[in-house]
Motif scaffolding. Structure first.
Motif, PDB file in Angstrom:
ATOM      1  N   ALA A  81      58.038 -71.010  31.317  1.00 24.46           N
ATOM      2  CA  ALA A  81      56.675 -70.552  31.051  1.00 24.46           C
ATOM      3  C   ALA A  81      56.533 -69.054  31.293  1.00 24.46           C
ATOM      4  CB  ALA A  81      55.689 -71.339  31.908  1.00 24.46           C
ATOM      5  N   ALA A  82      57.069 -68.563  32.408  1.00 25.83           N
ATOM      6  CA  ALA A  82      56.907 -67.150  32.743  1.00 25.83           C
ATOM      7  C   ALA A  82      57.636 -66.243  31.759  1.00 25.83           C
ATOM      8  CB  ALA A  82      57.398 -66.898  34.165  1.00 25.83           C
ATOM      9  N   GLN A  85      55.895 -66.222  28.311  1.00 26.23           N
ATOM     10  CA  GLN A  85      54.674 -65.411  28.332  1.00 26.23           C
ATOM     11  C   GLN A  85      55.020 -63.926  28.279  1.00 26.23           C
ATOM     12  OE1 GLN A  85      51.922 -66.417  31.446  1.00 26.23           O
ATOM     13  NE2 GLN A  85      50.664 -64.616  31.136  1.00 26.23           N
ATOM     14  N   LYS A  86      56.031 -63.540  29.029  1.00 23.05           N
ATOM     15  CA  LYS A  86      56.468 -62.145  29.015  1.00 23.05           C
ATOM     16  C   LYS A  86      56.950 -61.736  27.626  1.00 23.05           C
ATOM     17  CE  LYS A  86      59.906 -59.094  31.159  1.00 23.05           C
ATOM     18  NZ  LYS A  86      61.035 -59.036  32.136  1.00 23.05           N
ATOM     19  N   PRO A 213      51.581 -76.549  32.418  1.00 20.76           N
ATOM     20  CA  PRO A 213      50.822 -75.587  33.232  1.00 20.76           C
ATOM     21  C   PRO A 213      51.509 -74.224  33.272  1.00 20.76           C
ATOM     22  CG  PRO A 213      51.942 -77.209  34.614  1.00 20.76           C
ATOM     23  CD  PRO A 213      52.113 -77.676  33.202  1.00 20.76           C
ATOM     24  N   HIS A 214      50.718 -73.176  33.400  1.00 19.52           N
ATOM     25  CA  HIS A 214      51.266 -71.816  33.405  1.00 19.52           C
ATOM     26  C   HIS A 214      52.193 -71.581  34.585  1.00 19.52           C
ATOM     27  CE1 HIS A 214      47.535 -70.298  30.967  1.00 19.52           C
ATOM     28  NE2 HIS A 214      48.225 -71.221  30.343  1.00 19.52           N
ATOM     29  N   ASP A 215      51.894 -72.231  35.707  1.00 18.71           N
ATOM     30  CA  ASP A 215      52.652 -71.973  36.934  1.00 18.71           C
ATOM     31  C   ASP A 215      53.732 -73.017  37.189  1.00 18.71           C
ATOM     32  OD1 ASP A 215      50.916 -74.048  37.349  1.00 18.71           O
ATOM     33  OD2 ASP A 215      50.171 -73.333  39.302  1.00 18.71           O
ATOM     34  N   ALA A 216      54.116 -73.785  36.160  1.00 19.14           N
ATOM     35  CA  ALA A 216      55.152 -74.809  36.343  1.00 19.14           C
ATOM     36  C   ALA A 216      56.461 -74.142  36.768  1.00 19.14           C
ATOM     37  CB  ALA A 216      55.354 -75.585  35.049  1.00 19.14           C
ATOM     38  N   PRO A 217      57.149 -74.687  37.803  1.00 18.02           N
ATOM     39  CA  PRO A 217      58.406 -74.087  38.251  1.00 18.02           C
ATOM     40  C   PRO A 217      59.518 -74.184  37.207  1.00 18.02           C
ATOM     41  CG  PRO A 217      58.039 -76.209  39.317  1.00 18.02           C
ATOM     42  CD  PRO A 217      56.775 -75.874  38.578  1.00 18.02           C
ATOM     43  N   ASP A 218      59.423 -75.153  36.293  1.00 21.25           N
ATOM     44  CA  ASP A 218      60.389 -75.300  35.208  1.00 21.25           C
ATOM     45  C   ASP A 218      59.711 -76.069  34.084  1.00 21.25           C
ATOM     46  OD1 ASP A 218      60.914 -78.279  35.629  1.00 21.25           O
ATOM     47  OD2 ASP A 218      61.517 -77.482  37.573  1.00 21.25           O
TER      48      ASP A 218
END
Length: 306
Positions: A81-82, A85-86, A213-218
Motif C-alpha cells: 500500500a505505501a 501510493q508513493k 486499508p491504507h495502513d495495512a502492514p502487507d
C-alpha cells in the motif's frame, strides 16, 4: 544530442482541445514482488497505468516517464500500500506540466501456491490464484482494491435430495417384502446401488474484491485466499490419490450449496475483516448449458469499485 530531438507533445498544441479522463499504457510486462508474507519471490505481472489529461491544450502525456517510474518502483522495492501510493503520487507529480491530478495503476498476476493433499502424507500440488490490484490516486486521496479468484467445487442440494429419494425408492422396492434383513445384505445392496443417481456438481469460481486499508502492514493476499477457501469448504485440489479423492467426495456430499449459499458464506466470512467487499460467484453448471451466478456487495454509493 537529445536536446535536438523533436518533442511534438511539447511543441504542438492539440488541434481538438478536449480534456481526457485517462491516457497511458496497457499490458506493460514487468516483474513485481507483492508485499505478502507468503510470497517469497517476484512474479510476472502485466500493468495498466494512466494519468488524466485535464488541460485541453496539451497534445499528449509523457509515456516514458510513467514507464520508468513503474519499472524503477517494481525493481527497487516490494509493492504494498505505501509503495503504491508513493508511486502514484510520483506519476501525478511527473505530469504537473499536463495539469494531471489523477493516476491509476492496475496489476494483474498469478500467485502459485503449494497445497497439501487432503489425507495422503507428503503429497502436495500447486494451485494458481489470479490476482488483480487496482491503485488509484485522485485529488490527494488514495484507494487500493485487491481481487482474487478462488476455484472450488459445488454440489447442488436439490439434486442431492432427488438422488437420495431415488435410492430410497429403489431400496424399498428391493426389500419391501422382507420382514427382516441382514446388515450384510443391506451393505451389499448399497455398495452396488447407492450411486443409482448422483447429484450434479461442478467446478465453480469466486471473484472476491476487497478494499485494503491504507495502513495495512502487507497486502494479505494469501490470508484472503485462505479465508475464502475455508468459508467455501471444497477448494480445488492439485494432487490426489484415491484416498484424497474419497475425502473430497465426502466433503462435497457434506457441503451442499447453491450459488446463493456460496455468495452468502463468503460475505459473512469477510464482513469482519474488510470494510468494503464485492463477491461474484459463478457455478459452471454440469446440468445446464449456462452458468449460475450470484453477486453481493456491501459497498455504498461513494465506495463503488471501479
Amino acid at each position: 544530442m537529445t536536446a535536438r530531438l523533436p518533442d511534438i507533445a511539447l511543441t504542438e498544441a492539440s488541434p481538438m482541445p478536449l480534456p481526457l479522463d485517462g491516457v497511458g499504457m496497457r499490458g506493460v510486462e514487468l516483474p513485481i514482488w507483492p508485499d505478502d508474507p507468503g510470497v517469497r519471490h517476484p512474479v510476472h505481472a502485466r500493468a495498466d497505468v494512466e494519468v488524466d489529461l485535464p488541460d485541453p491544450q496539451v497534445k499528449g502525456i509523457h509515456m516514458s516517464r510513467l514507464y520508468r517510474l513503474l519499472c524503477d518502483s517494481a525493481e527497487s522495492q516490494k509493492l504494498g500500500a505505501a509503495s503504491l501510493q508513493k508511486l502514484l503520487r510520483a506519476m501525478v507529480e511527473s505530469h504537473a506540466d499536463c495539469g494531471s491530478a489523477r493516476a491509476r495503476l492496475v496489476l494483474s498476476f498469478e500467485l502459485l501456491c503449494k497445497r497439501a493433499a487432503l489425507v495422503t502424507p507428503g503429497l502436495h500440488g500447486w494451485n494458481a490464484y489470479p490476482v488483480r490490484l487496482e491503485a488509484l490516486w485522485r485529488d490527494g486521496s488514495f484507494t487500493l482494491d485487491a481481487q482474487v479468484r478462488v476455484t472450488y467445487a459445488s454440489t447442488c442440494p436439490c439434486s442431492a435430495a432427488l438422488s437420495r429419494q431415488l435410492i430410497a425408492q429403489a431400496f424399498d422396492a428391493r426389500f419391501a417384502t422382507h420382514k427382516t434383513m441382514a446388515t450384510a445384505d443391506a451393505l451389499a445392496w448399497l455398495q452396488d446401488n447407492a450411486t443409482l443417481a448422483t447429484p450434479h456438481s461442478q467446478r465453480s469460481i469466486a471473484d472476491i474484491q476487497v478494499r485494503l486499508p491504507h495502513d495495512a502492514p502487507d497486502l494479505g493476499l494469501l490470508r484472503l485466499i485462505d479465508l475464502a477457501e475455508a468459508a467455501l469448504g471444497t477448494p480445488a485440489q492439485g494432487a490426489v490419490k484415491r484416498a484424497d479423492e474419497q475425502a473430497f467426495a465426502r466433503l462435497n456430499g457434506q457441503n451442499l450449496m447453491y450459488v446463493e449459499d456460496a455468495a452468502r458464506r463468503l460475505q459473512a466470512a469477510l464482513a469482519g475483516s474488510f470494510a468494503v467487499t464485492r463477491i461474484d460467484v459463478r457455478h459452471l453448471e454440469s446440468l445446464h448449458p449456462h452458468d449460475a451466478f450470484a453477486r453481493v456487495s456491501n459497498a455504498s454509493a461513494g465506495e463503488v469499485f471501479a
